[in-house]
Design an enzyme around this catalytic site. Sequence first.
Site, mmCIF file in Angstrom:
data_model
loop_
_atom_site.group_PDB
_atom_site.id
_atom_site.type_symbol
_atom_site.label_atom_id
_atom_site.label_comp_id
_atom_site.label_asym_id
_atom_site.label_seq_id
_atom_site.Cartn_x
_atom_site.Cartn_y
_atom_site.Cartn_z
ATOM 1 N N GLU A 89 0.889 -1.297 -0.019
ATOM 2 C CA GLU A 89 -0.073 0.098 -0.186
ATOM 3 C C GLU A 89 0.892 1.352 -0.055
ATOM 4 O O GLU A 89 0.835 1.929 0.965
ATOM 5 C CB GLU A 89 -0.977 0.012 1.116
ATOM 6 C CG GLU A 89 -1.935 -1.090 1.038
ATOM 7 C CD GLU A 89 -2.928 -1.107 2.125
ATOM 8 O OE1 GLU A 89 -2.659 -0.348 3.203
ATOM 9 O OE2 GLU A 89 -4.017 -1.663 2.158
ATOM 10 N N GLU A 109 -6.574 -7.796 -0.664
ATOM 11 C CA GLU A 109 -6.933 -7.846 0.716
ATOM 12 C C GLU A 109 -8.276 -7.368 0.798
ATOM 13 O O GLU A 109 -8.980 -6.477 -0.064
ATOM 14 C CB GLU A 109 -6.146 -7.010 1.678
ATOM 15 C CG GLU A 109 -4.924 -7.076 1.644
ATOM 16 C CD GLU A 109 -4.002 -6.185 2.478
ATOM 17 O OE1 GLU A 109 -4.891 -5.442 3.234
ATOM 18 O OE2 GLU A 109 -2.774 -5.805 2.620
HETATM 19 C C1 GAL Z 1 -4.307 -2.899 5.209
HETATM 20 C C2 GAL Z 1 -3.049 -3.336 5.302
HETATM 21 C C3 GAL Z 1 -2.996 -4.532 6.038
HETATM 22 C C4 GAL Z 1 -3.812 -4.577 7.291
HETATM 23 C C5 GAL Z 1 -5.000 -4.280 6.878
HETATM 24 C C6 GAL Z 1 -6.036 -4.245 8.236
HETATM 25 O O1 GAL Z 1 -4.592 -1.348 4.761
HETATM 26 O O2 GAL Z 1 -2.437 -3.462 3.995
HETATM 27 O O3 GAL Z 1 -1.552 -4.856 6.355
HETATM 28 O O4 GAL Z 1 -3.318 -3.661 8.096
HETATM 29 O O5 GAL Z 1 -4.950 -2.963 6.261
HETATM 30 O O6 GAL Z 1 -7.397 -3.735 7.582
#
Ligand code: GAL
Length: 687
Positions: free
Chosen positions: A167, A323
């Site tokens: 990110e 994710e």
């Molecule tokens: C994302 C991040 C992950 C984790 C996740 C939690 O933005 O890439 O590592 O922190 O959020 O929601």
Amino acid sequence: MTSPSVDGPFVPGPAFDGWLPGVDGICYGGDYNPEQWPEEVWEQDVALMREAGVNLVSVGIFSWALLEPREGEFDFAWLDRLFDLLHANGIRVDLGTPTASPPAWFFRRYPQARVVTKDGTVMGFGSRGMAAPTSPEYRAAAVRIATELAERYGAHPALALWHVHNEYGAPVSDDYSENARRAWPLWLQHRYGSLEALNAAWGTRFWGQVYGEWDEVDVPAASPSVVNPAQRLDFARFTDAMLRECFTAERDVIRARSSVPVTTNFMAVACPATDLFAWGREVDVVSNDHYLWAADPRNHVTLALAADLTRSVAGGKPWMLLEHSSSGVNWQPRNVAKRPGEELRNAMSHLGRGADAIMFFQWRASRSGAEKFHSAMLPHAGTRSRVWREVVELGATLGRLGEVVGSRTQADVALLWDQESLWAQGLEWRPSADLQAGERIQTFYDRLWRDGLTVDLARPSQDLSAYRLVVAPASYLLTAADAANLTAYVEGGGTLLVSCFSGIVDEHDRVHEGGFMAPLRTALGVWVEEFLPLREGERVTLEGLGDPLHATVWADDLVLEGAEVVATYADGPAPGGPAVTRHQAGAGKGWYLSTVLDADALAPLMARVYADAGLTPTLLPDDVEVLRRVSDDAEYTIAINHSPVDVRLPVPAGTTDLLSAGATSTDSTSGTTTVPAGEVRVLRAPR
Ligand code: GAL
């Protein structure tokens, strides 16, 4: 108007046409952080992954401190064992470069690499976040660990994808450190060539800011009053460019050593620091992270916007949801848990909008650290839990949808999305603090969503001729070339709808000559003599589009140059004046809306605009979405019922329900199917 751009239209999406090697069907899995657990747990993890249908995991994303425990000393033994274990179990690896979180030794050894905030605060260790993107020490260390990983694992048979960093832009974007202060004038020199050009572009004669030497040009740190907006806009471009240079430096050393595709996970809509359309050209496969904003009761619509933006950044190619969460997150004020079926609906909305990977943060919930209350595929409650059962069910569902991989989404409508315009409009001292570009984009998108129309997001410099309708909800910054492109689109037969405060400034945040919106006057047949922002909470009434409509925030004093008036202001600062106009330009139509309507009030206007565009909205029950993906020989319909009531939907002839094991739940005589409350259907029809 002349041709759109000397460089030709912008073409979104990666050059790479392939996909992840060795992954069959839809990718399913998540971030896997086994270093947080004793190795006995790994065996159990892998067995459970198989039970859930996991075929891909993202590893190593935050492992720098373990992989390089001291500068230049590497320990890959544990990662070797993990690769072998995953490979033996048929699970492919998405290997992270750990550069989003340098180790403690790095910051102690190179304290000058730490990020400095606008007000001069130096960021400490103990959290996560990369070093200053302009730090030469950081860049060297990042490239070194990426090189080591590429040499060691670049040809490993389990490797399916490179996941550079994590990110970009969060939590670190703007940096005001000494490193940034050094890099900034160099970047400006490259951009402008001479100080005269910079002084002219930034309009530095205003407030006496004229620069005589390059080293006088400072980063726009905390200041007594508003900083020169052209300087701020360039600093946003510079920040984005520095982050992108960090990415391409890692990508290039990887590409030199491995033929496996490279991605970095974006945060579409959620991260304003990165110009995703530019980034989409740099990766091999576009991937995105998405988390629901729990406070928003209709957050499936914001999810849809993020997914459509990601597909558009990918140029329509398949993309990866890298994710999302199985249930609640841990970083919002109130981390609302997903309710039964919600996770499946979310996943299917991403899939229906072109995702060929459905991945989570994270596989197993962490016992320690800042994210221990974040949901996971395998929650703290273990396998005797609703979340686990739904994760297993989702894996089985995706397993049945393998044939959807590679099929494409087709959109009739383009909604303009230009990050530079968003940066510029977001600066201070605009005519009204109540006019927010993000809100306008979301509201127009919501209207299109409710009308069942598939939407691409597009840069105004793209070839737009394939779209029946182009909507510009917030095009404050519009270059002359982009305006010419939009004009050519209309003259060629397209329908364009422009919302207020568009076409106002050029790429240097300089007001266009000829009056506000002058570059669009050929397309719209109207220009703006004066902005008439409303007081907080003030409402004005529009007449001419059926029942009177209430509008807020903004009005204009318009000068007609050929456009017909479709609606007028009944009251407010311009009573009797035009509020909505329509113009025949060449073979197309240019519409202008000079005020702010909410999604309900937009309905009668959009009905007229759709008619000009030859679009037929789909009359869907509330909170139901129906998405289509097409391949050479099949059309897939993904119907998602977010509402609490069962709905019946029409289906094409010969439809098969892919989720009920070959059986058809469709009623072939009536040509409809029932989607029960909260459920989804995935249907295939021949093409
Ligand atoms: C994302 C991040 C992950 C984790 C996740 C939690 O933005 O890439 O590592 O922190 O959020 O929601």
